[in-house]
Motif scaffolding. Structure first.
Motif, short mmCIF file in Angstrom:
data_model
loop_
_atom_site.label_atom_id
_atom_site.label_comp_id
_atom_site.label_asym_id
_atom_site.label_seq_id
_atom_site.Cartn_x
_atom_site.Cartn_y
_atom_site.Cartn_z
N SER A 46 12.01 23.99 51.86
CA SER A 46 12.43 24.71 53.14
C SER A 46 11.61 24.06 54.53
CB SER A 46 12.21 26.19 53.17
OG SER A 46 10.61 26.56 52.81
N SER A 67 10.59 27.01 48.61
CA SER A 67 11.31 28.41 48.52
C SER A 67 11.65 28.51 47.13
CB SER A 67 12.66 28.52 49.43
OG SER A 67 12.28 28.29 50.76
N ASN A 71 12.48 34.60 46.72
CA ASN A 71 12.31 34.46 48.07
C ASN A 71 11.00 34.41 48.75
OD1 ASN A 71 15.24 34.42 48.68
ND2 ASN A 71 15.18 36.71 48.61
N THR A 73 7.60 31.98 49.15
CA THR A 73 7.41 30.60 49.39
C THR A 73 5.87 29.92 48.92
OG1 THR A 73 6.28 31.30 51.63
CG2 THR A 73 8.84 30.61 51.68
#
Length: 113
Positions: A46, A67, A71, A73
């Motif tokens: 991301s 990612s 959801n 990171t």
């Protein structure tokens, strides 16, 4: 106000403890951020960050943000000698280190997969 021997010892212990904490701090300015690196990443990237050479760290560092399906990171450091990292760094140079154009490099990576 004279310092007693006991006060001096206590002061030295406190100063030593603070120095140790500062030395071990991960975000201490002037130190490298990446201690462990990987050569290849697979998955949904991301974002990425390029840290140029700076006082206290004589290497360029590439940190990618992945990612995960839940959801969350994860930030990973890439070995800048690896083929994938070199491609990112070339892209970074090609876009003139423009933060607003980072997605061009990320999209290029996605197309390569």
């Amino acid at each position: 106000m004279a310092l007693t021997l006991k006060s001096c010892v206590l002061l030295l212990v406190v100063v030593a403890a603070v120095c140790i904490q500062l030395y071990q701090a991960h975000d201490f300015p002037g130190r490298c951020s990446c201690h462990n690196t990987i050569k290849f990443i697979k998955g949904n990237m991301s974002d990425f960050q390029v840290l140029e050479r700076r006082p206290g760290c004589d290497k360029i560092e590439l940190i990618v943000t992945m990612s995960n399906p839940d959801n969350s990171t994860e930030r990973l450091c890439m070995n800048t000698e690896g083929k994938m990292a070199k491609a990112f760094l070339r892209c970074w140079e090609r876009i003139n280190k423009d933060e607003s154009r980072k997605n061009e490099c990320i999209d290029r990576k996605r197309k390569a997969e």
